[in-house]
Design an enzyme around this catalytic site. Structure first.
Site, PDB file in Angstrom:
ATOM      1  N   HIS A 126      67.175  90.040  75.103  1.00  0.00           N
ATOM      2  CA  HIS A 126      67.233  91.504  75.236  1.00  0.00           C
ATOM      3  C   HIS A 126      66.545  92.145  74.039  1.00  0.00           C
ATOM      4  O   HIS A 126      66.701  91.705  72.907  1.00  0.00           O
ATOM      5  CB  HIS A 126      68.677  91.994  75.379  1.00  0.00           C
ATOM      6  N   ASP A 179      69.698  89.593  66.527  1.00  0.00           N
ATOM      7  CA  ASP A 179      70.340  90.119  67.726  1.00  0.00           C
ATOM      8  C   ASP A 179      69.512  91.291  68.274  1.00  0.00           C
ATOM      9  O   ASP A 179      69.848  92.438  68.062  1.00  0.00           O
ATOM     10  CB  ASP A 179      71.757  90.596  67.397  1.00  0.00           C
ATOM     11  N   GLU A 196      71.422  95.417  76.798  1.00  0.00           N
ATOM     12  CA  GLU A 196      72.456  94.367  76.720  1.00  0.00           C
ATOM     13  C   GLU A 196      73.633  94.803  75.864  1.00  0.00           C
ATOM     14  O   GLU A 196      74.781  94.449  76.147  1.00  0.00           O
ATOM     15  CB  GLU A 196      71.840  93.085  76.151  1.00  0.00           C
ATOM     16  N   GLU A 197      73.355  95.568  74.822  1.00  0.00           N
ATOM     17  CA  GLU A 197      74.407  95.919  73.874  1.00  0.00           C
ATOM     18  C   GLU A 197      75.483  96.811  74.487  1.00  0.00           C
ATOM     19  O   GLU A 197      76.555  96.955  73.917  1.00  0.00           O
ATOM     20  CB  GLU A 197      73.795  96.610  72.653  1.00  0.00           C
ATOM     21  N   GLU A 213      70.253  84.322  72.374  1.00  0.00           N
ATOM     22  CA  GLU A 213      71.039  85.419  71.811  1.00  0.00           C
ATOM     23  C   GLU A 213      71.144  85.308  70.294  1.00  0.00           C
ATOM     24  O   GLU A 213      70.627  84.370  69.695  1.00  0.00           O
ATOM     25  CB  GLU A 213      72.445  85.420  72.423  1.00  0.00           C
ATOM     26  N   HIS A 253      75.356  93.262  63.761  1.00  0.00           N
ATOM     27  CA  HIS A 253      75.425  94.683  64.115  1.00  0.00           C
ATOM     28  C   HIS A 253      75.400  95.596  62.888  1.00  0.00           C
ATOM     29  O   HIS A 253      75.983  96.684  62.911  1.00  0.00           O
ATOM     30  CB  HIS A 253      76.669  94.975  64.952  1.00  0.00           C
TER      31      HIS A 253
END
Length: 935
Positions: free
Chosen positions: A149, A161, A199-200, A225, A298
């Site tokens: 993604h 990510d 995706e998140e 991922e 994140h």
């Protein structure tokens, strides 16, 4: 000294072998755990047709800004990726690739689905995925999907990510359409490359792919991922053993089925696109991901400078090898017409060894091995004991009198003393294990977050504590002046084997009832300990019969030797020790301690006032004051016992322990129980050291003295040190909410209860203002602190109150139409106090979507558009016995690339928070603007 004497069970050889084994294996395991493998040489990169320099430049390009779905930078990245794919394909076609390639820019896939929220959630999403289909030579074979993604969260640059996965997919397209490579290696099974967006937020991009026609083509997949920032890419999970065999092609495999079982058992709450591919599309495949450190996940620390070329190559190299194996697989097991599209595979068990080899077997094979190991060793041990007993050589638990009895004046033992050592290992195990578990509770009570930055200090504390206490009990009980016995090692192995046997029963039940394969390492430890225990019985066959052994007392002479003839046993009389008097030597038997803790014979002086009747003789071939019959025992049998019980179990157990601790040590920031972290580490520490404990009483005290110092130092540090560092920063979750009718706003920080207030107190806008401190309703275990934040400016030149437009029209007594639109956003939501049971979303130029919601209805609708400022029209209906008279309409802002001007409250946190704290998003929107709308 003879060779057999040099390798006998004495302190020096035991200490050297134990230290060399533990240091070498633990160092190797830590190296594999912490350091990614080197980048392949250039000739190998050329052979694959990939360019790591280009991949790194692409990574830098797409991670220059935050790129959540609801940010303009997301569109810029999408345009860049489309151009890169087009250029790669065009270049390879110009250079001679003649295979069929199809690029799909998907701007039509829309989906309405249940979001899985406990309170009821429905999500409407419009996809913007990119797909590349590289057809294989055999059109009857379904292609293999490879997915990543390209969106990131609103507070992270997303290098791992999922940036490295995205550039990996670009290089995979380049490699498998490379004309020089395709000449000899043209793929038979095609590849479908998917770069999904969204995706998140509820795996939206994968769900949009599921309704696209290409979503029906692939029956197997490789999902790439990231949940950390660097390190190795691990095999997160796999659907079955058949598809996992593709992973065996990786030259640098890394992973264990334990991580997959974490998802299966629900211990891991987060999800990846793997969930959509398996549950929505019935596909079979692999989930490969970066997984640590979680403190960068994140956050702004998930960037290029916190990762390496090595990490990128580990994912790219593994993906190349996996897809090479997958595209060469011409079997039809993934192309079944009946049942799910990909058929049904068998549960698998898999693990790597030092990142070099990969073990794979089916779960039912593991179950069969488990049952076999539960039954067969018991039969073998019982049979061996029977033959030992019938031959009169079962010295364990024996207290057989000597025949004939030694002279009364000799003070020699009068029985075999074969029961000595029976309780030694159980006491040591209970004392050491209880202390380690107790320490876990103590650390959790006093400094619960120390593992966040110092997991290896915690490991060192637990390991050294268990070693020291177990050594103290085992060595102390075996001291030459206390209760020495030649059977201590054997008792320890036999009792430990019984303990592992009980654990193996639980492993068998977990396999049979829950299909959990994580106990595979127990089979390894159990087998090693069983073989060592069995050898402890087999070596007794070398002893004389207990009823025929004789000691020639007349042969004891002034040199301190006794000649033992094969005709009679020695005794086990606890009261056979001579009484000490003023003439008794400090070391009985006129022996002195050696350097490594053993005892050596002291030659008798001609003028010594001691008589043989007043001091026990030192018997040649017997260690210290152990039983005299132990002279017949093989002096080397401990070596195979050590090799069976220590090295291989140490590899398996330590690998799993490192994975578990690294996966959990920073989850306390998410609200998870920190006690669970320490109990996991404590239990794994016990299991790591347990197989080697039967040798502790022969290991030099200098080793334990060193470990005692380590234990004191690490315990002090773990109880007193500050738990966060600049490289392991505490995540604090931010969000700001604005009432657009009144202009009142609240900024929130959610984090660990012990530290969130100190972060807020460092902010200028929070000085002198009332703080609202509550438990966070969404993240159990964390505390929420809110204060009047600096107002956001996300409506451009327009005032904030005009950011959101919403109105509602009642269509009937149980239905209504709601229109909602936000300025400069493409994400809004509707919240209801009472659930609605029907939803239809209307968008201009887009097919209306509507379907039943969950059985309990829904209280929230998330709305995502591929276009900006277009708005939605939502028709809702509710039950006749319900009343929906209003709705809370909210629009979201997720673009933090210009936070200083647009979200100054967020910028303030980033600017003034302590260096040990780092911001992450609390929800989809960093800013939520809302107003109540009457129906």
């Amino acid at each position: 000294m003879t060779f057999l004497e040099a390798i006998s069970f004495r302190p020096l050889p035991v200490t050297l072998l134990a230290v060399a084994t533990y240091i070498s294996l633990l160092t190797g395991l830590l190296w594999v755990h912490l350091v990614p493998p080197k980048v392949a040489p250039q000739f190998e990169l050329n052979r694959w047709g990939v360019n790591l320099t280009d991949a790194w430049q692409d990574l830098r390009q797409i991670t220059g800004e935050f790129r959540p779905y609801n940010a303009h930078s997301n569109d810029d990245v999408r345009d860049f990726l489309l151009k890169r794919i087009t250029d790669i394909v065009k270049e390879n076609q110009i250079n001679g690739y003649d295979g069929e390639i199809e690029i799909v820019d998907d701007n039509s896939s829309n989906v309405l689905f249940e979001g899985g929220n406990a309170n009821g959630l429905t999500v409407y999403f419009e996809g913007t995925n990119i797909m590349v289909l590289v057809r294989g030579t055999d059109a009857t074979l379904s292609p293999v999907l490879v997915n990543a993604h390209y969106d990131s969260v609103s507070t992270g640059y997303g290098a791992t990510d999922d940036g490295m996965a995205v550039v990996t997919v670009l290089q995979l397209v380049k490699a498998f359409t490379n004309p020089s490579r395709a000449g000899e290696h043209r793929i038979q099974r095609g590849i479908l490359a998917l770069l999904n967006n969204g995706e998140e937020d509820f795996l939206n991009g994968a769900r949009a792919f599921a309704v696209h026609p290409m979503g029906k083509l692939a029956h197997s997949f490789l999902n790439l991922e990231g949940a950390g920032a660097g390190g190795r890419a691990t095999l997160f999970r796999s659907t079955d053993a058949e598809v996992t065999k593709w992973y065996k092609a990786s030259k640098r495999p890394f992973g264990t089925v334990v991580s997959g079982d974490g998802f299966k058992s629900g211990l891991v709450k987060s999800q990846t696109d793997y969930k959509v591919f398996t549950e929505n599309l019935g596909m079979r495949g692999l989930d490969v991901a970066f997984w640590e450190p979680r403190s960068r996940y994140h956050t702004v620390d998930d960037d290029v400078k916190h990762t390496t070329h090595r990490s990128l190559w580990h994912m790219l190299g593994s993906s190349l090898e996996i897809l090479e194996a997958a595209t060469r697989d011409t079997g039809r097991e993934f192309d079944h017409e009946e049942g799910p599209p990909a058929g049904v595979g068998h549960d698998g068990v898999w693990f790597d060894l030092f990142g070099r080899a990969f073990g794979l077997l089916r779960l039912h094979t593991l179950f069969a091995l488990t049952i076999t190991l539960i039954i067969v060793p018991v039969i073998m041990m019982a049979t061996t004991v029977y033959f030992l007993h019938t031959s009169g050589k079962f010295y364990y638990l024996s207290n057989t009198p000597l025949v004939p009895q030694p002279p009364d004046e000799s003070h020699l033992p009068r029985t075999t003393r074969g029961w000595r050592g029976l309780f030694r290992f159980p006491v040591a195990f209970v004392v050491a294990s209880a202390a380690v578990v107790g320490m876990a509770y103590l650390v959790d009570k006093i400094n619960p977050m120390i593992a966040y930055s110092s997991q290896f200090s915690v490991w060192a504390m637990f390991l050294s504590l268990w070693w020291c206490l177990a050594w103290f009990v085992l060595r102390g009980a075996d001291a030459d002046t206390v209760r020495p016995t030649a059977l201590g090692r054997g008792y320890a192995f036999i009792e430990q084997w019984a303990l592992w046997w009980v654990v193996l029963i639980f492993v068998a039940v977990s396999i049979d009832q829950s299909h959990i394969a994580s106990g595979y390492f127990v089979l390894v430890s159990y087998t090693g300990v069983f073989l060592a225990a069995w050898l402890s019985l087999l070596e007794l066959f070398g002893l004389p019969r207990k009823t025929s052994q004789r000691v020639s007392y007349e042969s004891i002479h002034s040199e301190g030797h006794s000649q033992i003839a094969p005709s009679g046993p020695v005794s086990d009389d606890e009261d056979s020790e001579p009484e000490a008097n003023e003439r008794t030597h400090l070391f009985r038997g006129e022996r002195r301690p050696t350097t490594f803790g053993g005892f050596a014979r002291r030659d008798t002086d001609a003028h010594s006032s001691h008589s043989l009747a007043e001091s026990e003789p030192h018997i040649h071939g017997v260690f210290g004051r152990e039983q005299a019959w132990s002279a017949w025992l093989p002096t080397w049998i401990w070596i195979p016992q050590f090799l069976f019980s220590v090295p291989v179990p140490l590899i398996f157990t330590t690998s799993i322990g490192l994975l578990l601790s690294t996966a959990t040590n920073q989850t306390g920031a998410d609200g998870s129980s920190t006690l669970t972290i320490y109990l996991i580490m404590a239990i794994m520490s016990i299991l790591i050291l347990l197989p080697g404990s039967p040798f502790y009483h022969r290991i030099s005290y200098q080793i334990t003295l060193f470990l005692f110092v380590v234990c004191i130092a690490t315990t002090t540090y773990n109880l007193a040190a500050f738990p966060f560092t600049d490289s392991s920063r505490l995540k604090v979750y931010f969000q700001q909410s604005v009432n657009l009718d009144t202009g009142v706003n609240s900024a929130y920080l959610v984090a660990h209860p012990g530290y969130v207030e100190s972060v807020v107190s460092s902010l200028p806008s929070a000085q002198g203002t009332p703080l609202n401190i509550t438990a966070d309703p969404g993240r159990v275990g964390l505390k929420r602190v809110s204060w009047p934040g600096i107002p956001p400016k996300v409506a451009g030149d327009a005032p904030m109150k005009s950011w959101l437009e919403a109105n509602a029209t009642k269509l009937s007594a149980t239905s209504a139409r709601i229109n909602i639109r936000g300025l400069n956003t493409r994400a809004c939501k509707l919240n209801f106090k009472e659930p609605v049971n029907s939803i239809v979303v209307n968008r201009k130029g887009v097919e209306n979507l509507g379907e039943p919601v969950g059985p309990q209805g829904t209280k929230e609708i998330r709305l995502w558009s591929r276009e900006w400022e277009q708005g939605w029209e939502v028709e809702i209906a509710w039950a006749a016995d319900s009343s929906v008279d209003g709705v809370k309409a909210t629009c979201l802002w997720a673009d933090a690339n210009n936070a200083r001007q647009e979200i100054p409250a967020l910028w303030e946190v980033e600017r003034f928070a302590p260096s040990w704290g780092v911001v992450s998003k609390l929800a989809d929107g960093l800013v939520e603007g809302w107003r109540e709308v009457r129906i």
